[in-house]
Design a protein around this motif. Structure first.
Motif, mmCIF file in Angstrom:
data_model
loop_
_atom_site.group_PDB
_atom_site.id
_atom_site.type_symbol
_atom_site.label_atom_id
_atom_site.label_comp_id
_atom_site.label_asym_id
_atom_site.label_seq_id
_atom_site.Cartn_x
_atom_site.Cartn_y
_atom_site.Cartn_z
ATOM 1 N N VAL A 50 0.602 -1.214 0.139
ATOM 2 C CA VAL A 50 -0.260 -0.021 -0.035
ATOM 3 C C VAL A 50 0.761 1.299 0.056
ATOM 4 C CG1 VAL A 50 -0.317 0.199 2.405
ATOM 5 C CG2 VAL A 50 -2.055 1.073 0.988
ATOM 6 N N ILE A 51 2.118 1.152 0.520
ATOM 7 C CA ILE A 51 3.016 2.397 0.784
ATOM 8 C C ILE A 51 3.384 2.934 -0.800
ATOM 9 C CG2 ILE A 51 5.057 3.318 1.390
ATOM 10 C CD1 ILE A 51 4.878 1.888 4.095
ATOM 11 N N ARG A 52 3.812 1.437 -1.500
ATOM 12 C CA ARG A 52 4.168 1.738 -2.917
ATOM 13 C C ARG A 52 2.902 2.118 -3.821
ATOM 14 N NH1 ARG A 52 7.682 3.338 -6.547
ATOM 15 N NH2 ARG A 52 7.504 2.013 -8.535
ATOM 16 N N LYS A 53 1.992 1.772 -3.723
ATOM 17 C CA LYS A 53 0.742 2.230 -4.425
ATOM 18 C C LYS A 53 0.614 3.634 -4.027
ATOM 19 C CE LYS A 53 -1.604 -2.365 -4.333
ATOM 20 N NZ LYS A 53 -2.802 -2.791 -3.696
ATOM 21 N N LEU A 54 0.365 4.155 -2.819
ATOM 22 C CA LEU A 54 0.266 5.475 -2.312
ATOM 23 C C LEU A 54 1.408 6.300 -2.812
ATOM 24 C CD1 LEU A 54 -1.049 5.046 1.144
ATOM 25 C CD2 LEU A 54 -2.393 5.579 -0.813
ATOM 26 N N ALA A 55 2.567 5.937 -2.937
ATOM 27 C CA ALA A 55 3.692 6.705 -3.513
ATOM 28 C C ALA A 55 3.586 6.884 -4.967
ATOM 29 C CB ALA A 55 5.074 5.894 -3.223
ATOM 30 N N LEU A 56 3.065 5.911 -5.497
ATOM 31 C CA LEU A 56 2.952 5.968 -7.139
ATOM 32 C C LEU A 56 1.683 7.029 -7.504
ATOM 33 C CD1 LEU A 56 3.291 2.403 -8.107
ATOM 34 C CD2 LEU A 56 4.715 4.105 -8.670
ATOM 35 N N ILE A 57 0.567 7.041 -6.579
ATOM 36 C CA ILE A 57 -0.617 7.746 -6.796
ATOM 37 C C ILE A 57 -0.180 9.133 -6.377
ATOM 38 C CG2 ILE A 57 -2.945 8.354 -6.089
ATOM 39 C CD1 ILE A 57 -3.332 5.343 -5.581
ATOM 40 N N GLY A 58 0.572 9.472 -5.481
ATOM 41 C CA GLY A 58 1.146 10.901 -4.823
ATOM 42 C C GLY A 58 1.967 11.432 -6.117
ATOM 43 N N GLU A 59 2.901 10.535 -6.840
ATOM 44 C CA GLU A 59 3.769 11.068 -7.683
ATOM 45 C C GLU A 59 2.968 11.492 -9.018
ATOM 46 O OE1 GLU A 59 7.858 10.087 -9.754
ATOM 47 O OE2 GLU A 59 7.053 8.760 -8.472
ATOM 48 N N ILE A 60 1.807 10.563 -9.106
ATOM 49 C CA ILE A 60 0.849 10.823 -10.406
ATOM 50 C C ILE A 60 0.021 12.350 -10.088
ATOM 51 C CG2 ILE A 60 -1.075 10.067 -11.489
ATOM 52 C CD1 ILE A 60 -0.286 7.329 -11.036
ATOM 53 N N SER A 61 -0.225 12.213 -8.866
ATOM 54 C CA SER A 61 -1.129 13.662 -8.463
ATOM 55 C C SER A 61 -0.303 14.963 -8.692
ATOM 56 C CB SER A 61 -1.478 13.455 -7.017
ATOM 57 O OG SER A 61 -2.633 12.396 -6.931
ATOM 58 N N LEU A 62 0.997 14.869 -8.287
ATOM 59 C CA LEU A 62 1.783 16.089 -8.458
ATOM 60 C C LEU A 62 2.120 16.153 -9.968
ATOM 61 C CD1 LEU A 62 3.774 17.824 -7.311
ATOM 62 C CD2 LEU A 62 5.740 16.277 -7.220
ATOM 63 N N ASN A 63 2.309 15.260 -10.727
ATOM 64 C CA ASN A 63 2.771 15.343 -12.204
ATOM 65 C C ASN A 63 1.429 16.114 -12.698
ATOM 66 O OD1 ASN A 63 5.317 14.572 -11.902
ATOM 67 N ND2 ASN A 63 4.736 12.353 -12.614
ATOM 68 N N THR A 64 0.324 15.505 -12.524
ATOM 69 C CA THR A 64 -1.085 16.029 -12.757
ATOM 70 C C THR A 64 -1.162 17.689 -12.700
ATOM 71 O OG1 THR A 64 -2.214 13.885 -12.651
ATOM 72 C CG2 THR A 64 -3.346 15.765 -13.010
ATOM 73 N N GLY A 65 -0.821 17.901 -11.467
ATOM 74 C CA GLY A 65 -0.847 19.571 -11.021
ATOM 75 C C GLY A 65 0.050 20.154 -12.010
ATOM 76 N N VAL A 66 1.280 19.773 -12.182
ATOM 77 C CA VAL A 66 2.020 20.358 -12.755
ATOM 78 C C VAL A 66 1.757 20.356 -14.155
ATOM 79 C CG1 VAL A 66 4.460 20.274 -13.829
ATOM 80 C CG2 VAL A 66 4.113 19.556 -11.317
ATOM 81 N N ASN A 67 1.020 19.584 -14.780
ATOM 82 C CA ASN A 67 0.494 19.326 -16.335
ATOM 83 C C ASN A 67 -0.462 20.775 -16.280
ATOM 84 O OD1 ASN A 67 1.940 17.550 -17.202
ATOM 85 N ND2 ASN A 67 0.554 15.903 -17.450
ATOM 86 N N GLN A 68 -1.408 20.616 -15.358
ATOM 87 C CA GLN A 68 -2.363 21.823 -15.317
ATOM 88 C C GLN A 68 -1.879 23.031 -15.433
ATOM 89 O OE1 GLN A 68 -5.573 21.324 -16.072
ATOM 90 N NE2 GLN A 68 -6.339 23.359 -15.426
ATOM 91 N N SER A 69 -0.858 23.475 -14.531
ATOM 92 C CA SER A 69 -0.055 24.582 -14.506
ATOM 93 C C SER A 69 0.554 25.048 -15.907
ATOM 94 C CB SER A 69 1.029 24.545 -13.434
ATOM 95 O OG SER A 69 1.514 25.704 -13.419
ATOM 96 N N ASP A 70 1.181 23.908 -16.547
ATOM 97 C CA ASP A 70 1.836 24.085 -17.732
ATOM 98 C C ASP A 70 0.737 24.550 -18.876
ATOM 99 O OD1 ASP A 70 4.390 21.587 -17.090
ATOM 100 O OD2 ASP A 70 4.313 23.882 -16.678
ATOM 101 N N ILE A 71 -0.344 23.834 -18.722
ATOM 102 C CA ILE A 71 -1.220 23.983 -19.705
ATOM 103 C C ILE A 71 -1.834 25.139 -19.765
ATOM 104 C CG2 ILE A 71 -3.343 23.083 -18.746
ATOM 105 C CD1 ILE A 71 -2.245 22.659 -22.421
ATOM 106 N N LEU A 72 -2.084 25.978 -18.583
ATOM 107 C CA LEU A 72 -2.663 27.184 -18.243
ATOM 108 C C LEU A 72 -1.648 28.442 -18.587
ATOM 109 C CD1 LEU A 72 -4.266 26.756 -14.929
ATOM 110 C CD2 LEU A 72 -5.165 27.011 -17.141
ATOM 111 N N GLN A 73 -0.235 27.945 -18.510
ATOM 112 C CA GLN A 73 1.046 28.861 -18.832
ATOM 113 C C GLN A 73 0.945 28.814 -20.426
ATOM 114 O OE1 GLN A 73 2.564 30.762 -17.328
ATOM 115 N NE2 GLN A 73 1.925 30.498 -15.270
ATOM 116 N N PHE A 74 0.682 27.629 -21.119
ATOM 117 C CA PHE A 74 0.722 27.488 -22.476
ATOM 118 C C PHE A 74 -0.471 28.452 -23.152
ATOM 119 C CE2 PHE A 74 -0.634 25.546 -26.355
ATOM 120 C CZ PHE A 74 0.490 25.254 -27.115
ATOM 121 N N LEU A 75 -1.660 28.359 -22.544
ATOM 122 C CA LEU A 75 -2.658 28.922 -22.903
ATOM 123 C C LEU A 75 -2.368 30.622 -23.058
ATOM 124 C CD1 LEU A 75 -6.040 27.416 -21.434
ATOM 125 C CD2 LEU A 75 -5.508 27.831 -23.907
#
Length: 503
Positions: A50-75
């Motif tokens: 479960v620690i491994r799963k949560l670590a993967l989900i946490g890193e996915i959440s972080l990358n998704t937030g960065v993606n959203q920031s980048d797409i807004l900057q792109f706009l």
């Protein structure tokens, strides 16, 4: 091969039976130990998974937030180089998430969580498709309305995707809790069965002992009575020791519980003292901040009473005092509303609430509260801070810092004097400087300035407000520092630092 116990003495027969039952008890104990050890290993494996799963989900959440920031900057970007940079980052984070999802899929293979993971992948696919549509759009956005529409649609897909990720996290944790609970219940059942088996063996042992003694009832009465007496003594001693040990264990457990409870009570008392101290300090801040506008209202109302007694009443003068009273009343209402908001925050332990503030606006708001005091003392206030500077500070604390320092500067500056505020960036901090053309301070006053309330000069006995020691505490709460430079007759310069708000 049969073992004929009749060939052995009574003592040896009893010993053989006890050894046999002891071996059985040890066997049950070893079996329990191995079983519990296996379940413990299972629990550790579940926790690691479960620690491994949560670590993967946490890193996915972080990358998704960065993606959203980048797409807004792109706009919002008009530069092709900036767009290319944001596009490159988008591709990198998307590729990272692809790899992370592959690992997550290999770890989640069944059940409701696996089904929901498939749903998350579908939502992610819709979100990525929307991003690709924005990137691939050949027509640039022409106006702010188009920007808002694209941003709103993108944010809708992002929030749906991010919400799905958060629910997936909850499901992973729930699965782990269920598996761990099930393993713990198996451990408890194994222990119970082992205890029952051992108790049964002991019961059988006692029954056999009874029959062995009954078989040899023909032994002399004195010898039998002696043996029974010894057995009863041993049994009573064992029971007494067991009861004594149980009592000691209970006392030790209860003592531990009481010590833990006392520590918790001490912690709660400490927190209550801190909250009470913080409440007192903030009430002092609000009282200090309300003093100037209320003084203005009192002075203006007294002036209105005097004017009303005069038969030659000037309507323009009446209107001017009415505006002053109205303005001061609005300031009082604003600060009272902030006190109500602070009281709400106190109930959820948010005494210190730093926000991103425009430095010029924050200082200008504080200076407006001090305009009437400055006019009464014929002192000019100058805000030379750049409107491009931002700080990260608690709004009420920062306003109290500025008002206290500027109020002191006004009080100790002669008529026609000037109080100037400017600021500049210093690495991760902003340095704010408050300079006046007042009477200055001696070295003795400067050394004790932030330790106790003292008059600013031996020639005057005005008070320094709520005390510069509280100003210093507020600044240190922001990880800042405060210093003063002053000479008698040459004015004073207060310099303090506050964290930048654009980091």
């Amino acid at each position: 091969m049969k073992l004929n116990l009749a060939h052995f003495s009574i003592k040896k027969q009893v010993i053989i039976l006890f050894v046999a039952f002891a071996i059985i008890i040890l066997g049950f104990g070893f079996f329990n130990y191995q079983t519990i050890k296996s379940y413990d290993e299972s629990i550790r494996n579940i926790k690691g998974s479960v620690i491994r799963k949560l670590a993967l989900i946490g890193e996915i959440s972080l990358n998704t937030g960065v993606n959203q920031s980048d797409i807004l900057q792109f706009l919002y970007s008009d530069l092709s180089e900036e767009k290319q940079f944001r596009l490159k980052k988008l591709n990198e984070k998307t590729e990272q998430n692809n790899l992370l999802f592959e690992q997550l899929i290999s770890l989640i293979k069944e059940g409701e969580t696996q089904q929901y993971l498939n749903y998350v992948l579908r939502v992610r696919k819709s979100y990525i498709k929307k991003i690709e549509e924005i990137i691939a759009s050949p027509t640039p956005l022409q106006n702010s309305e188009q920007f808002k529409n694209e941003e709103s649609e993108t944010r809708f897909f992002f929030e749906e995707y991010f919400s799905a990720i958060q629910k997936l996290t909850t499901l992973v944790v729930n699965d782990a809790e269920y598996e761990i609970t099930e393993a713990v219940e198996k451990v408890n059942r194994t222990r119970l069965m082992g205890n029952i088996a051992i108790a049964a063996v002991i019961l059988i042992l006692l029954i056999n002992s009874y029959f062995i003694l009954k078989i040899y009832k023909g032994l002399t009465r004195d010898y039998l009575a002696l043996k029974i007496e010894r057995l009863e003594k041993v049994k009573a001693q064992d029971e007494l020791e067991k009861l004594n040990q149980d009592l000691e264990n209970k006392i030790a457990d209860r003592t531990t519980e009481l010590e833990d409870a006392n520590r918790e009570i001490s912690l709660y008392n400490s927190e209550l003292k801190k909250l009470s101290l913080a409440k007192d300090k903030f009430i002092s801040v609000i009282s200090h901040d309300l003093r100037n506008p209320i003084s203005t209202i009192l002075a203006s109302s007294e002036a209105l009473i005097d004017i009303n007694k005069n038969e030659k009443t000037d309507k323009e003068e009446l209107s001017q005092f009415a505006r002053i009273i109205n303005k001061a009343s609005v300031k009082v209402m604003t600060q009272l509303n902030e006190l109500v908001e602070w009281a709400k925050n106190k109930r959820v332990s948010k005494i210190f609430n730093p926000l991103k503030l425009n430095l010029w606006e924050a200082i200008n708001e504080s200076l407006q509260l001090l305009e009437d005091l400055a006019d009464q003392n014929d002192v000019k206030l100058e805000n030379k801070v750049s409107s491009a500077l931002f700080i990260n500070a608690d709004k009420i604390m920062f306003r109290s810092i500025i008002q206290n320092l500027v109020t002191n500067s006004i009080k100790f500056t002669p008529a026609s004097g000037i109080v100037t505020i400017d600021a500049k960036e210093m690495g991760e901090m902003v340095e704010i400087r408050i300079k006046d053309t007042g009477i200055g301070m001696s070295e003795e006053v400067k050394e004790s300035l932030f330790k106790e309330k003292l008059p600013m000069s031996g020639e005057k006995s005005k008070k320094t407000g709520m005390g510069l020691e509280l100003v210093k505490e507020f600044i240190e709460k922001h990880n800042g520092t405060i210093t003063v430079e002053s000479e008698l007759g040459k004015g004073s310069l207060f310099i303090f630092t506050i964290p930048r708000g654009d980091l």
